[in-house]
Design an enzyme around this catalytic site. Structure first.
Site, short mmCIF file in Angstrom:
data_model
loop_
_atom_site.label_atom_id
_atom_site.label_comp_id
_atom_site.label_asym_id
_atom_site.label_seq_id
_atom_site.Cartn_x
_atom_site.Cartn_y
_atom_site.Cartn_z
N LYS A 134 -31.86 -39.65 53.14
CA LYS A 134 -31.57 -40.77 52.36
C LYS A 134 -32.54 -41.82 52.68
CE LYS A 134 -27.09 -39.99 50.34
NZ LYS A 134 -26.72 -38.58 51.05
C1 LIG Z 1 -26.38 -37.61 50.37
C2 LIG Z 1 -26.35 -36.29 51.24
C3 LIG Z 1 -26.38 -35.19 50.67
C4 LIG Z 1 -26.28 -34.93 49.12
O1 LIG Z 1 -27.42 -35.56 48.27
P1 LIG Z 1 -27.27 -35.86 46.66
O2 LIG Z 1 -28.28 -36.27 46.47
O3 LIG Z 1 -26.05 -36.65 46.48
O4 LIG Z 1 -27.01 -34.58 45.92
C5 LIG Z 1 -26.48 -33.91 51.31
N1 LIG Z 1 -26.73 -34.12 52.60
C6 LIG Z 1 -26.54 -35.30 53.33
C7 LIG Z 1 -26.85 -35.19 54.71
C8 LIG Z 1 -26.61 -36.24 52.46
O5 LIG Z 1 -26.63 -37.36 53.11
#
Ligand SMILES: *Cc1c(COP(=O)(O)O)cnc(C)c1O
Length: 465
Positions: A112
């Protein structure tokens, strides 16, 4: 470039307004009116570029009415300099033709950061120009909160309020949020679960009167288009480092809200040769069931070892449905209306198209722990539980043995000690920049699961105009 709503009734906006908007006024999500398309020759010419310069070429068409080339290049350079590894998104090889793209080299150790480090800087530039101050309000089950706070902590024109469920995030995740101290940073531990937090955030966006008209709320979850846009880049980066675009490759993507994998779908539409996109989910498998049966149907939330994928609905799936239904906003609005009752049935054409684009796979906790353990014993590489599901899904669904298969490594295993312990392994040490995390002073406020109380807390703390 103009952006339009998936439900067809909201005004088209430019990038700057989409950046500051949450949902569209008709309840839909913003998507580009049309996508840029790159030729193989163009993509090939980017082969030797470092990450931030590649990002420039891919992001430029989306933002050019808001940022000139010089501004954009400077923002991208600054954004990706905040990552620990000089390659920003390094590839780790697990097996012959099999890789993990490590997307956890940013400040909060999850993918993220790629989007939220950029979002913070884009917002800061726009707000400075407009001389406007905004309030960010978001809910987190763990990773989004710290990435948003890290991304926006230095923004003078933002007050940031992050709601997390009290005592339901891991200690490392909580401390990654609560040890960032600043006059404009407010962590709220809600005496409720993640759904309660998310619901309160949704209601706050729908009625912002508690801010007394002085400020607007800006969204940091993946309904914000800028997050998706930033994530398109690393699909190109991985490809270019594995012989692309003169060779196709496959991606397996640990998926919750469908944001990350939707970015992969866009990369493919923009001209990147991608032969397979795999949706990897845990037991909260609404997407896997949808691909298998055509029924997009909610089930109660189940707590898992991969908590960042614990979702009931996948909000960005609406963006895909818009394309699967020939960009007919009226139809999408009707589908989303049916979804209020918990179930949508895709028409045969839309389902067939979706199945052609995506493979899918779901893995339970026991097999996730098993996967972490086996891969560690086999290669010495420790997977986090989300990435482990991605690797398992890659192996189970793979169509082309002769092409590279890349699993997106979405988090560092140190964030998910419970899963590493379930695999019978030892949690690794925190990386150097977080080594003293467990000793740092924390600041957060525990509040009741009560919207008026939270609104009052916020209204009292928003920087006065
Ligand atoms: C947010 C997250 C996901 C999922 O991502 P999306 O974009 O919501 O599909 C997967 N793995 C981790 C570690 C995350 O923080």
């Amino acid at each position: 470039m103009k952006y339009i709503s998936t439900r067809g009734q909201a005004p088209a906006l430019n990038f700057e307004d989409v950046l500051l908007a949450g949902l569209a006024s008709d309840g839909g999500l913003y998507v580009p009116e049309s996508l840029p398309h790159f030729s193989l020759e163009q993509i090939r010419s980017w082969r030797d570029l470092p990450y931030d310069q590649l990002a420039f070429h891919i992001i430029k068409p989306f933002v050019s009415d808001t940022f000139n080339d010089q501004e954009l290049a400077a923002i991208l350079k600054d954004t990706y300099a905040a990552f620990a590894h000089p390659a920003v998104a390094p590839l780790q090889q697990l097996d012959h033709n099999e890789y993990v793209l490590e997307l956890f080299q940013g400040p909060t150790l999850a993918f993220k950061d790629f989007a939220l480090q950029l979002l913070g800087r884009l917002l800061d530039a726009v707000l400075e120009r407009r001389q406007e101050r905004v309030v960010i309000m978001g809910a987190t089950s763990g990773d989004t909160g710290s990435a948003a706070i890290e991304g926006c902590r230095r923004c003078k024109n933002i007050d940031i309020f992050i709601l997390h469920p009290h005592q339901r995030v891991s200690e490392v995740q909580r401390r990654q949020m609560t040890t960032i101290l600043g006059d404009n940073i407010f962590n709220i531990a809600v005496e409720g679960n993640f759904d309660d937090c998310q619901e309160m955030v949704k209601r706050s966006f729908a009625d912002q009167s508690f801010l007394r008209g002085e400020r607007r709320l800006v969204a940091v979850n993946s309904i914000n288009w800028a997050r998706i846009m930033a994530q398109i880049v690393y699909y190109f980066y991985a490809s270019l480092n594995l012989g692309g675009p003169d060779r196709s490759l496959a991606f397996s993507v640990p998926t919750g809200n469908f944001g990350d994998i939707f970015a992969g779908y866009l990369a493919k539409q923009m001209g990147l040769p991608i032969s397979q996109l795999v949706i990897a989910t845990n037991k909260n498998d609404i997407l896997h069931r949808t691909i298998a049966t055509g029924h997009y149907q909610t089930l109660p939330l189940q707590k898992s070892l991969s908590p960042s994928m614990d979702i009931v609905v996948s909000s960005n799936f609406e963006r895909l449905l818009f394309d699967m239904y020939q960009r007919d906003g009226q139809q999408v609005a009707e589908l989303m209306q049916q979804m209020r009752a918990g179930k949508v049935e895709l028409n045969p054409t839309a389902l067939a198209k979706t199945k052609e684009l995506f493979s899918s796979f779901a893995l339970d906790d026991e097999s996730t722990a098993q996967m972490i353990k086996e891969e560690y014993l086999r290669t010495g590489y420790l997977l986090d539980p989300h990435t482990a599901i991605g690797v398992a899904a890659a192996r189970a669904t793979r169509k082309h043995q002769d092409q590279p298969m890349v699993t997106l490594g979405t988090a560092h295993p140190v964030k998910f000690a419970e899963a590493v312990e379930a695999a019978g392994l030892q949690t690794p040490a925190l990386p150097v920049h977080l080594a003293d995390l467990l000793q740092r002073p924390e600041s957060y406020q525990v509040l009741a699961n009560d919207l008026p109380a939270i609104h009052q807390y916020m209204a009292e703390r928003v920087f006065p105009s």
